[in-house]
Design a protein around this motif. Sequence first.
Motif, PDB file in Angstrom:
ATOM      1  N   PHE A  15      -4.042   2.543   2.276  1.00 39.17           N
ATOM      2  CA  PHE A  15      -3.030   2.542   3.138  1.00 39.17           C
ATOM      3  C   PHE A  15      -3.424   2.680   4.663  1.00 39.17           C
ATOM      4  O   PHE A  15      -2.759   1.972   5.347  1.00 39.17           O
ATOM      5  N   ASP A  16      -4.278   3.392   4.788  1.00 32.37           N
ATOM      6  CA  ASP A  16      -4.731   3.783   6.205  1.00 32.37           C
ATOM      7  C   ASP A  16      -5.397   2.422   6.697  1.00 32.37           C
ATOM      8  O   ASP A  16      -4.916   1.871   7.752  1.00 32.37           O
ATOM      9  N   ALA A  31       0.802  -1.154   0.072  1.00 34.16           N
ATOM     10  CA  ALA A  31       0.009   0.091   0.000  1.00 34.16           C
ATOM     11  C   ALA A  31       0.909   1.276   0.021  1.00 34.16           C
ATOM     12  O   ALA A  31       0.381   2.115  -0.720  1.00 34.16           O
ATOM     13  N   ARG A  32       2.141   1.208   0.670  1.00 32.43           N
ATOM     14  CA  ARG A  32       2.919   2.502   0.700  1.00 32.43           C
ATOM     15  C   ARG A  32       3.581   2.638  -0.566  1.00 32.43           C
ATOM     16  O   ARG A  32       3.507   3.898  -1.041  1.00 32.43           O
ATOM     17  N   ALA A  33       3.936   1.599  -1.378  1.00 29.14           N
ATOM     18  CA  ALA A  33       4.380   1.859  -2.587  1.00 29.14           C
ATOM     19  C   ALA A  33       3.373   2.201  -3.775  1.00 29.14           C
ATOM     20  O   ALA A  33       3.642   3.166  -4.574  1.00 29.14           O
ATOM     21  N   GLN A  34       2.005   1.795  -3.480  1.00 37.42           N
ATOM     22  CA  GLN A  34       1.109   2.360  -4.522  1.00 37.42           C
ATOM     23  C   GLN A  34       0.868   3.916  -3.999  1.00 37.42           C
ATOM     24  O   GLN A  34       0.507   4.646  -5.133  1.00 37.42           O
ATOM     25  N   ALA A  89      -2.245  -3.690  10.425  1.00 38.30           N
ATOM     26  CA  ALA A  89      -0.842  -3.820  11.127  1.00 38.30           C
ATOM     27  C   ALA A  89      -1.018  -4.026  12.624  1.00 38.30           C
ATOM     28  O   ALA A  89      -0.497  -4.603  13.206  1.00 38.30           O
ATOM     29  N   ALA A  90      -1.770  -2.677  12.949  1.00 34.95           N
ATOM     30  CA  ALA A  90      -1.977  -2.705  14.187  1.00 34.95           C
ATOM     31  C   ALA A  90      -2.845  -3.666  15.064  1.00 34.95           C
ATOM     32  O   ALA A  90      -2.833  -3.939  16.173  1.00 34.95           O
ATOM     33  N   GLN A 103      -7.909   7.430  -3.065  1.00 36.59           N
ATOM     34  CA  GLN A 103      -8.140   6.084  -2.791  1.00 36.59           C
ATOM     35  C   GLN A 103      -6.950   5.051  -2.292  1.00 36.59           C
ATOM     36  O   GLN A 103      -7.084   4.428  -1.219  1.00 36.59           O
ATOM     37  N   ILE A 104      -5.596   5.570  -2.823  1.00 33.59           N
ATOM     38  CA  ILE A 104      -4.815   4.788  -2.391  1.00 33.59           C
ATOM     39  C   ILE A 104      -4.188   5.067  -0.859  1.00 33.59           C
ATOM     40  O   ILE A 104      -3.552   4.147  -0.238  1.00 33.59           O
TER      41      ILE A 104
END
Length: 366
Positions: free
Chosen positions: A157-158, A101-104, A164-165, A152-153
């Motif tokens: 990512f959020d 998601a970070r890369a997107q 992850a949390a 959107q991306i």
Amino acid sequence: MRSTFLPLALPACLVLLLAACGHEEAPQTTIRPAMVVQPQPSTQTTDSYPGEVRARYEPDLAFRIGGKVSKRWVEEGERVKANQALAELDPQDVRLQLDAARAQVAAAQANLSLVRAERDRYKTLLDRQMVSRSQYDNSENLYRSGEARLKQIKAEFDVASNQAAYAVLRAPQDGVVAKRAVEVGQVVSAGQTVFTLATDGEREVLISLPEQGFARFKIGQPVSVELWSQPDQRFAGRIRELSPAADPKSRTFAARVAFTGGKVPAELGQSARVFIQADGSNPLSVPLSAISAENGESYVWRVQPDNTLKRTQVRIGAFGDKTVPVLEGLSADDWVIAAGVHVLHEGQPVRPVDRANRVVNLAAKE
């Protein structure tokens, strides 16, 4: 002369013996004495039910995502603080999703920069009338599309960051771990119970109520509670919750009793006894030795006016030390057998006697 007398005497003796046998009386049936009592007003007007002190709120804690449990930091019965980490899932998959998601997001930002510069260039050319309006509008649409794509991306990512949390399960508030349901290495699904937390705050007592007479219990009904650690003191309470269905194994209904008298020194897991006032008029009671049971039904032997026995089914309350309340089946004028009930049978004649072994004339007592 002697030889002539013997043949004549023998038949005469036989006739006398046969006559004596023919007039022998039949043996009489022995009527055994039986101790009888009349039901007395019961001094035991409350029913008591054993229970356990529980927390008012006991949320089941679960991961919001599925995965393999890699760490567990608490044990059952351990006290925890709000936001304290309890267990963790293997973070490898969620970290990879977060990296993707970070890369997107980076790609969407680069694309937005490109279409923004293209739009600005076309705007300058439009002002100089070197490109058509439609060409500029097309560059403007590409810019707006790139801007929306970046939003959107970022939202995706959020979500990945939140997931992850979510790999770490934390206590929502202070309390005690009442139950642990997983081990390290176990694969769990989202929403599967991992821990049950008994939160700090209000305490109440969990009891089980029998099917028999369950309808007489109501939410809000006042009760009194006795803690085993303080047997000489009773605390006011009320029935806060009644289960709508019986437990399939015990066939009892769960009920929760809340304390109403302020702060009570009750700790989790303590034993308690809940006393509930019996409804209706004061019931009658008979000695414990008068009660028999068969196939789950209680009965007594009632003495009829002709001194014969009749098996009478009764509904009883909670057993006391020496007596048991009879809620249905007997009246105050009845006489029942108080001892030796295991050797009696239906219609058996008896000779009623009291505890001093004096004959009781039932007809005169009526």
